[in-house]
Design a protein around this motif. Structure first.
Motif, PDB file in Angstrom:
ATOM      1  N   SER A  92      25.913  92.698 -48.860  1.00 45.57           N
ATOM      2  CA  SER A  92      26.428  93.982 -48.368  1.00 45.57           C
ATOM      3  C   SER A  92      25.666  94.403 -47.117  1.00 45.57           C
ATOM      4  O   SER A  92      24.820  95.298 -47.156  1.00 45.57           O
ATOM      5  CB  SER A  92      26.300  95.050 -49.460  1.00 45.57           C
ATOM      6  OG  SER A  92      27.027  94.682 -50.588  1.00 45.57           O
ATOM      7  N   THR A  93      26.000  93.749 -46.009  1.00 44.19           N
ATOM      8  CA  THR A  93      25.224  93.961 -44.797  1.00 44.19           C
ATOM      9  C   THR A  93      26.062  94.282 -43.567  1.00 44.19           C
ATOM     10  O   THR A  93      25.499  94.613 -42.523  1.00 44.19           O
ATOM     11  CB  THR A  93      24.383  92.704 -44.482  1.00 44.19           C
ATOM     12  OG1 THR A  93      25.272  91.578 -44.369  1.00 44.19           O
ATOM     13  CG2 THR A  93      23.355  92.440 -45.580  1.00 44.19           C
ATOM     14  N   THR A  94      27.366  94.171 -43.664  1.00 45.98           N
ATOM     15  CA  THR A  94      28.234  94.427 -42.506  1.00 45.98           C
ATOM     16  C   THR A  94      29.294  95.451 -42.886  1.00 45.98           C
ATOM     17  O   THR A  94      29.555  95.670 -44.084  1.00 45.98           O
ATOM     18  CB  THR A  94      28.943  93.133 -42.046  1.00 45.98           C
ATOM     19  OG1 THR A  94      29.919  92.760 -43.040  1.00 45.98           O
ATOM     20  CG2 THR A  94      27.961  91.990 -41.837  1.00 45.98           C
ATOM     21  N   PRO A  95      29.946  96.056 -41.915  1.00 48.40           N
ATOM     22  CA  PRO A  95      31.022  97.001 -42.241  1.00 48.40           C
ATOM     23  C   PRO A  95      32.123  96.378 -43.105  1.00 48.40           C
ATOM     24  O   PRO A  95      32.763  97.076 -43.884  1.00 48.40           O
ATOM     25  CB  PRO A  95      31.555  97.411 -40.874  1.00 48.40           C
ATOM     26  CG  PRO A  95      30.387  97.267 -39.962  1.00 48.40           C
ATOM     27  CD  PRO A  95      29.652  96.043 -40.472  1.00 48.40           C
ATOM     28  N   THR A  96      32.308  95.082 -43.013  1.00 47.42           N
ATOM     29  CA  THR A  96      33.341  94.411 -43.799  1.00 47.42           C
ATOM     30  C   THR A  96      32.902  94.141 -45.235  1.00 47.42           C
ATOM     31  O   THR A  96      33.726  94.100 -46.140  1.00 47.42           O
ATOM     32  CB  THR A  96      33.734  93.078 -43.124  1.00 47.42           C
ATOM     33  OG1 THR A  96      34.160  93.364 -41.800  1.00 47.42           O
ATOM     34  CG2 THR A  96      34.861  92.386 -43.854  1.00 47.42           C
ATOM     35  N   THR A  97      31.605  93.990 -45.450  1.00 48.61           N
ATOM     36  CA  THR A  97      31.130  93.630 -46.795  1.00 48.61           C
ATOM     37  C   THR A  97      30.499  94.786 -47.557  1.00 48.61           C
ATOM     38  O   THR A  97      30.233  94.651 -48.757  1.00 48.61           O
ATOM     39  CB  THR A  97      30.106  92.475 -46.721  1.00 48.61           C
ATOM     40  OG1 THR A  97      28.990  92.883 -45.921  1.00 48.61           O
ATOM     41  CG2 THR A  97      30.735  91.215 -46.146  1.00 48.61           C
ATOM     42  N   THR A 127      42.294  98.514 -40.097  1.00 47.02           N
ATOM     43  CA  THR A 127      41.585  97.883 -41.215  1.00 47.02           C
ATOM     44  C   THR A 127      40.113  97.660 -40.866  1.00 47.02           C
ATOM     45  O   THR A 127      39.421  96.904 -41.542  1.00 47.02           O
ATOM     46  CB  THR A 127      42.240  96.536 -41.605  1.00 47.02           C
ATOM     47  OG1 THR A 127      42.255  95.679 -40.456  1.00 47.02           O
ATOM     48  CG2 THR A 127      43.655  96.741 -42.146  1.00 47.02           C
ATOM     49  N   ASP A 128      39.639  98.337 -39.848  1.00 45.77           N
ATOM     50  CA  ASP A 128      38.233  98.298 -39.461  1.00 45.77           C
ATOM     51  C   ASP A 128      37.350  98.650 -40.662  1.00 45.77           C
ATOM     52  O   ASP A 128      37.654  99.575 -41.423  1.00 45.77           O
ATOM     53  CB  ASP A 128      38.007  99.304 -38.325  1.00 45.77           C
ATOM     54  CG  ASP A 128      36.542  99.557 -38.066  1.00 45.77           C
ATOM     55  OD1 ASP A 128      35.900  98.697 -37.443  1.00 45.77           O
ATOM     56  OD2 ASP A 128      36.037 100.613 -38.528  1.00 45.77           O
ATOM     57  N   GLY A 129      36.254  97.909 -40.835  1.00 37.56           N
ATOM     58  CA  GLY A 129      35.377  98.091 -41.990  1.00 37.56           C
ATOM     59  C   GLY A 129      34.809  99.484 -42.136  1.00 37.56           C
ATOM     60  O   GLY A 129      34.762 100.032 -43.241  1.00 37.56           O
ATOM     61  N   ASN A 130      34.359 100.084 -41.051  1.00 38.12           N
ATOM     62  CA  ASN A 130      33.798 101.438 -41.132  1.00 38.12           C
ATOM     63  C   ASN A 130      34.868 102.454 -41.518  1.00 38.12           C
ATOM     64  O   ASN A 130      34.621 103.343 -42.343  1.00 38.12           O
ATOM     65  CB  ASN A 130      33.133 101.825 -39.811  1.00 38.12           C
ATOM     66  CG  ASN A 130      31.842 101.064 -39.584  1.00 38.12           C
ATOM     67  OD1 ASN A 130      31.074 100.844 -40.511  1.00 38.12           O
ATOM     68  ND2 ASN A 130      31.620 100.644 -38.353  1.00 38.12           N
ATOM     69  N   ALA A 131      36.054 102.329 -40.924  1.00 34.66           N
ATOM     70  CA  ALA A 131      37.156 103.236 -41.263  1.00 34.66           C
ATOM     71  C   ALA A 131      37.586 103.031 -42.712  1.00 34.66           C
ATOM     72  O   ALA A 131      37.897 103.991 -43.427  1.00 34.66           O
ATOM     73  CB  ALA A 131      38.330 103.016 -40.316  1.00 34.66           C
ATOM     74  N   PHE A 132      37.598 101.782 -43.158  1.00 38.45           N
ATOM     75  CA  PHE A 132      37.939 101.452 -44.541  1.00 38.45           C
ATOM     76  C   PHE A 132      36.972 102.151 -45.500  1.00 38.45           C
ATOM     77  O   PHE A 132      37.392 102.794 -46.466  1.00 38.45           O
ATOM     78  CB  PHE A 132      37.889  99.933 -44.733  1.00 38.45           C
ATOM     79  CG  PHE A 132      38.176  99.466 -46.126  1.00 38.45           C
ATOM     80  CD1 PHE A 132      39.465  99.145 -46.508  1.00 38.45           C
ATOM     81  CD2 PHE A 132      37.158  99.331 -47.071  1.00 38.45           C
ATOM     82  CE1 PHE A 132      39.740  98.704 -47.800  1.00 38.45           C
ATOM     83  CE2 PHE A 132      37.414  98.891 -48.355  1.00 38.45           C
ATOM     84  CZ  PHE A 132      38.710  98.579 -48.721  1.00 38.45           C
TER      85      PHE A 132
END
Length: 182
Positions: A92-97, A127-132
């Motif tokens: 859990s280290t990136t906006p996607t994970t 579908t951007d990780g931060n927006a998600f």
């Protein structure tokens, strides 16, 4: 509203707040029928069949999903809509994970189905990780529909379901109570 079986304790997480249950019941009444329809993949219904099956009718299937969501949110976040990153998960280290919301979903789960991407794009615009992550915390109806749809694609993205950790906490009485409320 006073809940009887929906307020049952989940492991060492306590009991779900009435406000959480109120939203879950309201969503369960209005959610699209297609989310609960039979399919041919190994999904949440295959996973919890021993604990809560066999499926009697569409309303029963809907109530079973709500019960899984009730217990899973307890395991994942103690029913906290604003839950963030799982600090025990080294990936859990990136906006996607990074996980977010009551069901601790991450944007990398979008890869499990076009319907997931379409849902998030329609509600969030990206579908951007931060927006998600932000949407899974703030748009409760989106978070509920997302986890239900994700569980229809795979149980492998939710460890407590995949490993059957939730099974002892699932309740047929709670399913019956959901049926009476939806």
């Amino acid at each position: 509203m006073a809940y009887k079986f929906l307020s049952l304790k989940v492991k060492n997480r306590g009991t779900p707040p009435d406000a959480f249950l109120n939203e879950l019941v309201a969503w369960g009444k209005a959610a699209p029928d297609a989310i609960f329809a039979p399919n041919t993949v190994h999904d949440v219904y295959s996973s919890v069949r021993e604990a809560l099956g066999p499926w009697l009718d569409p309303k029963h299937r809907r109530a079973v999903m709500l019960e899984v969501m009730r217990v899973l949110a307890g395991f994942e976040s103690s029913w906290k809509w604003n839950a963030g990153v799982d600090v025990t998960n080294p990936t859990s280290t990136t906006p996607t994970t990074i996980e977010a919301g009551a069901w601790q979903v991450s944007a990398n789960s979008l890869s499990f189905g076009q319907d997931l991407k379409d849902l998030v794009n329609a509600r969030v615009g990206t579908t951007d990780g931060n927006a998600f992550q932000a949407a899974m915390k703030s748009d409760h109806a989106l978070a509920m529909e997302y986890i239900a749809r994700l569980l229809r694609h795979t149980v492998n993205h939710n460890g407590p379901v995949k490993r059957h950790e939730i099974d002892p906490w699932l309740s047929r009485d709670a399913v019956a109570e959901f049926i009476s409320l939806i």
